[in-house]
Design a protein around this motif. Structure first.
Motif, mmCIF file in Angstrom:
data_model
loop_
_atom_site.group_PDB
_atom_site.id
_atom_site.type_symbol
_atom_site.label_atom_id
_atom_site.label_comp_id
_atom_site.label_asym_id
_atom_site.label_seq_id
_atom_site.Cartn_x
_atom_site.Cartn_y
_atom_site.Cartn_z
ATOM 1 N N ILE A 113 31.948 21.982 -26.036
ATOM 2 C CA ILE A 113 30.431 22.941 -25.450
ATOM 3 C C ILE A 113 29.684 22.503 -25.546
ATOM 4 N N TRP A 114 29.894 21.373 -26.981
ATOM 5 C CA TRP A 114 28.157 20.425 -26.454
ATOM 6 C C TRP A 114 27.655 19.802 -26.136
ATOM 7 N N GLU A 119 24.742 18.827 -21.302
ATOM 8 C CA GLU A 119 24.554 18.530 -19.739
ATOM 9 C C GLU A 119 23.919 19.576 -18.761
ATOM 10 N N CYS A 120 23.938 20.646 -20.008
ATOM 11 C CA CYS A 120 22.026 21.220 -19.487
ATOM 12 C C CYS A 120 21.309 20.637 -19.600
ATOM 13 N N ILE A 134 19.603 28.688 -20.366
ATOM 14 C CA ILE A 134 19.579 29.815 -20.676
ATOM 15 C C ILE A 134 21.438 29.363 -21.980
ATOM 16 N N ILE A 135 22.522 28.295 -21.249
ATOM 17 C CA ILE A 135 23.094 27.895 -21.322
ATOM 18 C C ILE A 135 23.540 26.760 -21.890
ATOM 19 N N GLY A 136 22.703 25.940 -22.049
ATOM 20 C CA GLY A 136 22.108 25.405 -23.723
ATOM 21 C C GLY A 136 21.860 25.709 -24.425
ATOM 22 N N PHE A 137 20.597 26.047 -24.150
ATOM 23 C CA PHE A 137 20.200 26.420 -24.823
ATOM 24 C C PHE A 137 21.049 27.892 -26.530
ATOM 25 N N THR A 138 22.285 28.554 -25.914
ATOM 26 C CA THR A 138 22.785 28.858 -26.178
ATOM 27 C C THR A 138 24.084 28.223 -27.479
ATOM 28 N N THR A 139 24.515 26.890 -26.629
ATOM 29 C CA THR A 139 25.571 26.627 -27.108
ATOM 30 C C THR A 139 25.406 25.066 -28.177
ATOM 31 N N THR A 145 22.637 22.421 -33.019
ATOM 32 C CA THR A 145 21.450 21.208 -32.419
ATOM 33 C C THR A 145 19.942 22.097 -31.584
ATOM 34 N N PRO A 146 18.640 21.738 -32.078
ATOM 35 C CA PRO A 146 17.836 22.076 -31.613
ATOM 36 C C PRO A 146 17.519 21.776 -30.174
#
Length: 424
Positions: A113-114, A119-120, A134-139, A145-146
């Motif tokens: 998932i990280w 990749e995002c 959105i996906i990168g920030f959430t996961t 991880t900031p």
């Protein structure tokens, strides 16, 4: 008695010079990035948002199922019939074996998932920036991880990889950094005085690296660019890592981390710190371990070059990384091939990960011996590289790591091909 030991009267520098001349020569790549990209079919660069979502949904479903099973572990092995069948001691041992299995699998799922969040950050998940963010920030927030802050520094790492002056992370220490005199200045140089660590101490340092290196990098710039100010970190909006225009997204990353801290505190209050640690905390430590191990082995190897000044360009830096058979099918399935096909990722970070295997075949065919691959078992490689990659020289524009005896395994060719400079 055996034959007497002959003590050499040659200076260290002369002995070292003779050894250096016998090392294989390394000639950097002569091609432009445009030439390399032209060798790879265009359809492999196309991002498929629905397909990317299927990978994410798969990972989230697996994490939910394994989490549900984890919730049953303690209660299942405390049932009277189970304790009677296994004996109390047997049930307790089996209970902890079940937890070990949970941490292994859930740690790999969380790491996958990280990786999708990573990749995002490159824009490889979708052609739509807002979807990536959105996906990168959430996961990434879920895994401490900031997202925006790390995305900024990670992009700079990709843009400057293997540059001694500009790379962001895994920048080698030099002879001068460690206070080791030059070979030419020492009649006899005893490297054991600088690297005489015991295997137990080396193991301790490795464990510390695997568990703490990523938080230490985010908080204190450990292993980062040494020319940055002392208090450089990923949470200060005014850090040298960021421009004034990036200040707001750094603050958003910090708010995400603060929200995560609040949620974890509330979970501990409601369900108990021990349950949160077993279900979430230890799998997160596994993520930190796998991430550091993967990235360390990508960028740290005695045969990989580092560059100074005009000998560096983007494509030479991209080739200074290595693909590894990381955990076999476990690494391929759970980690989305992040370690198996990392070289192509450094050349073209926006290329979707699910095209990495096919694209690597074209890359390998075009750049030939400049493609680096290792099938060495990864834990063995970790130990070997940690011992063999100690420092690089203070001089020279093409550098290779030296080991605890000051020895390298390659040397730059005496006559180098021109270094094509190309704007990205």
């Amino acid at each position: 008695m055996g034959a007497p030991v002959r003590v050499s009267t040659q200076p260290t520098a002369q002995l070292k010079g003779d050894q250096e001349q016998s090392l294989p020569e390394y000639m950097p790549m002569p091609w432009t990035l445009k030439e390399i990209k032209a060798a790879i079919p265009a359809h492999l660069f196309v991002r498929d948002t629905p397909r990317a979502f299927l990978y994410l949904i798969r990972d989230l479903l697996m994490a939910a199922v394994v989490w549900k099973l984890g919730l049953q572990i303690d209660a299942a092995f405390m049932r009277p019939d189970i304790m009677s069948a296994l004996t109390p001691s047997g049930a307790e041992v089996t209970r902890w074996l079940a937890w070990l299995a949970y941490w292994w699998v859930q740690g790999l799922i969380f790491t996958g998932i990280w990786v999708i969040g990573h990749e995002c950050g490159h824009g490889a998940f979708s052609g739509h920036k807002w979807v990536n963010d959105i996906i990168g920030f959430t996961t990434h927030t879920f895994l401490w991880t900031p997202y925006f802050s790390w995305r900024i520094s990670h992009h700079r790492h990709h843009s400057n990889h293997a540059s001694m002056e500009r790379d962001e992370v895994y920048v080698p220490k030099t002879r001068g950094d460690l206070g080791i005199p030059k070979e030419s200045e020492a009649h006899h140089l005893d490297y054991d005085e600088y690297f005489g660590d015991t295997p137990i101490y080396t193991m301790y340092m490795l464990i510390r690296q695997q568990l703490l290196a990523f938080p230490a990098y985010l908080l204190f710039n450990v292993s980062g660019q040494k020319d940055y100010p002392k208090w450089t970190n990923h949470f200060d909006p005014n850090s040298i890592l960021f421009t004034k225009e990036q200040r707001n997204v750094v603050i958003v990353s910090n708010l995400g981390m603060a929200t995560m801290a609040y949620l974890v505190r509330e979970a501990c209050a409601q369900y108990g710190a021990a349950s949160v640690a077993k279900l979430y905390g230890i799998p997160w430590l596994c993520v930190s371990h796998w991430f550091i191990m993967i990235t360390y082995l990508h960028h740290t190897d005695p045969e990989l070059p580092h560059y100074r000044k005009a000998e560096w360009n983007f494509q030479r830096g991209a080739a200074a990384t290595v693909d590894r058979d990381f955990l076999g099918w476990w690494g391929r399935f759970f980690l989305h091939d992040v370690a198996h096909f990392h070289v192509i990722h450094h050349f073209f970070p926006k290329m979707p990960w699910y095209h990495g295997e096919e694209a690597t075949q074209y890359l390998k065919k075009f750049i030939g011996d400049h493609y680096a691959y290792s099938d060495k078992p990864v834990f063995k490689a970790l130990w070997h590289n940690y011992n063999e990659c100690q420092f690089v020289e203070d001089e020279g524009d093409i550098l290779f790591y030296r080991n605890r005896k000051g020895q390298a395994v390659r040397r730059p060719a005496q006559k180098l091909s021109p270094c094509p400079q190309e704007t990205l």
